[in-house]
Design a protein around this motif. Structure first.
Motif, PDB file in Angstrom:
ATOM      1  N   GLU A  88      15.646 -39.042  55.838  1.00 42.56           N
ATOM      2  CA  GLU A  88      16.363 -40.317  55.990  1.00 42.56           C
ATOM      3  C   GLU A  88      16.483 -41.075  54.673  1.00 42.56           C
ATOM      4  OE1 GLU A  88      14.448 -42.735  58.941  1.00 42.56           O
ATOM      5  OE2 GLU A  88      14.602 -41.164  60.468  1.00 42.56           O
ATOM      6  N   HIS A  89      15.579 -40.792  53.725  1.00 43.40           N
ATOM      7  CA  HIS A  89      15.505 -41.587  52.499  1.00 43.40           C
ATOM      8  C   HIS A  89      15.803 -40.793  51.228  1.00 43.40           C
ATOM      9  CE1 HIS A  89      13.263 -44.008  55.420  1.00 43.40           C
ATOM     10  NE2 HIS A  89      13.700 -45.035  54.715  1.00 43.40           N
ATOM     11  N   TRP A 107      11.191 -38.642  57.740  1.00 41.82           N
ATOM     12  CA  TRP A 107      11.276 -39.813  56.892  1.00 41.82           C
ATOM     13  C   TRP A 107      11.936 -39.468  55.552  1.00 41.82           C
ATOM     14  CZ3 TRP A 107       9.671 -41.522  52.154  1.00 41.82           C
ATOM     15  CH2 TRP A 107       9.798 -42.892  51.930  1.00 41.82           C
ATOM     16  N   SER A 156      21.225 -45.918  51.265  1.00 35.99           N
ATOM     17  CA  SER A 156      21.064 -44.682  50.515  1.00 35.99           C
ATOM     18  C   SER A 156      22.402 -44.239  49.972  1.00 35.99           C
ATOM     19  CB  SER A 156      20.482 -43.586  51.423  1.00 35.99           C
ATOM     20  OG  SER A 156      20.441 -42.365  50.732  1.00 35.99           O
ATOM     21  N   ALA A 176      14.702 -38.710  45.970  1.00 37.06           N
ATOM     22  CA  ALA A 176      15.095 -40.023  46.471  1.00 37.06           C
ATOM     23  C   ALA A 176      15.498 -40.881  45.281  1.00 37.06           C
ATOM     24  CB  ALA A 176      13.931 -40.665  47.227  1.00 37.06           C
ATOM     25  N   ARG A 233       8.457 -46.830  58.685  1.00 37.18           N
ATOM     26  CA  ARG A 233       9.728 -46.627  59.375  1.00 37.18           C
ATOM     27  C   ARG A 233      10.172 -47.869  60.115  1.00 37.18           C
ATOM     28  NH1 ARG A 233       9.312 -41.261  62.667  1.00 37.18           N
ATOM     29  NH2 ARG A 233      11.345 -40.631  61.960  1.00 37.18           N
ATOM     30  N   LYS A 239      15.696 -50.753  56.523  1.00 37.49           N
ATOM     31  CA  LYS A 239      16.151 -49.575  55.783  1.00 37.49           C
ATOM     32  C   LYS A 239      16.913 -49.991  54.536  1.00 37.49           C
ATOM     33  CE  LYS A 239      16.429 -46.308  59.519  1.00 37.49           C
ATOM     34  NZ  LYS A 239      17.198 -45.279  60.164  1.00 37.49           N
ATOM     35  N   ASN A 240      16.691 -49.259  53.475  1.00 36.54           N
ATOM     36  CA  ASN A 240      17.455 -49.454  52.252  1.00 36.54           C
ATOM     37  C   ASN A 240      18.711 -48.606  52.339  1.00 36.54           C
ATOM     38  OD1 ASN A 240      15.451 -51.059  51.080  1.00 36.54           O
ATOM     39  ND2 ASN A 240      14.325 -49.254  50.409  1.00 36.54           N
TER      40      ASN A 240
END
Length: 195
Positions: free
Chosen positions: A86-87, A83, A24, A110, A17, A21-22
Motif C-alpha cells: 500500500e505504501h 502494508w 503515493s 517507498a 494502518r 494515508k499519505n
C-alpha cells in the motif's frame, strides 16, 4: 510526514494502518515483471508466497533485518507485505540458476525507505547489488532526489559494504544502526543500470 519503517512487528503495522494515508506516487496497477538481467527478475507482489517464511523465520537473518533474533508468523509477514504494498513498490526477487526459477527474496521501494531481503543461500552473488542498482534507476525515473535505507544495523557489515559501494552514505545515527542515503541526479540514468 511520518517515516514508516517496514521492519516493525505486525502489531505496530496494525497501529500505523489506522493513521491517515499519505498520497503515493506509485501506480500499483501498472506494475509488471522486470527483467534485471538474465538471472534476476522482479515479480510484483501478488500474494503471500511460502518462500518468505524461510527468510523471516531465520533468527540470523532477522537479527540483520530487525535487530532481534525473532521469527515472524505467517500472519505478521502477510500484514507487513500488505502494508508495504500500500505504501510503495513491493516485488519478489526471482533467480534463474540455469535449471529453474526460484523466489529468493523481496525488495521494497517507498518514498522514504528502501529495503531488500535475500535468502542466505543466495547471498554473496551480487544479487542485492544488481537489484539495488535497478531501484536507483527506478527512483531517478520517479523524480526522487534521494533513495533512503532507514536502518542498517552496525553489525550488518555486508549490507553496509554493499550500500556504500553504490554511493550510499550514513546520514543519521540511530541506537544500534545508521540510516543511509544516496543522492540521485537526473543525468546519465542509463549508466547506473548498465554497470
Amino acid at each position: 510526514m511520518t517515516t514508516f519503517k517496514w521492519r516493525t512487528l505486525a502489531t505496530d503495522l496494525l497501529r500505523k494502518r489506522t493513521q491517515p494515508k499519505n498520497e503515493s506516487s506509485f501506480k500499483h496497477n501498472q506494475s509488471k515483471k522486470v527483467q534485471v538481467n538474465k538471472e534476476i527478475r522482479l515479480i510484483p507482489f501478488d500474494q503471500f508466497r511460502q518462500e518468505s517464511l524461510k527468510w523471516y523465520q531465520d533468527p540470523e537473518s532477522m537479527y540483520n533485518i530487525v535487530g532481534s533474533k525473532i521469527a515472524y508468523t505467517k500472519k505478521q509477514i502477510q500484514q507487513m507485505y500488505e502494508w508495504q504494498n500500500e505504501h510503495g513498490l513491493l516485488y519478489y526477487i526471482e533467480y534463474n540458476n540455469g535449471e529453474h526459477l526460484q523466489i529468493i527474496g523481496d525488495v521494497w521501494l517507498a518514498h522514504d525507505d528502501y529495503a531488500i531481503v535475500i535468502d542466505q543461500a543466495f547471498r554473496n552473488r551480487h544479487i542485492g547489488r544488481r537489484v539495488t542498482k535497478y531501484f536507483i534507476y527506478k527512483a531517478k525515473k520517479l523524480g526522487r532526489n534521494y533513495i533512503t535505507v532507514s536502518e542498517i544495523f552496525n553489525w550488518n557489515k555486508a549490507s553496509q559494504k554493499m550500500f556504500t559501494s553504490l554511493n550510499f552514505y550514513p546520514f543519521k545515527e540511530n541506537k544500534d544502526s545508521w540510516s543511509y542515503r544516496r543522492r540521485l541526479k537526473t543525468d546519465t540514468i542509463e549508466k547506473e543500470i548498465s554497470k
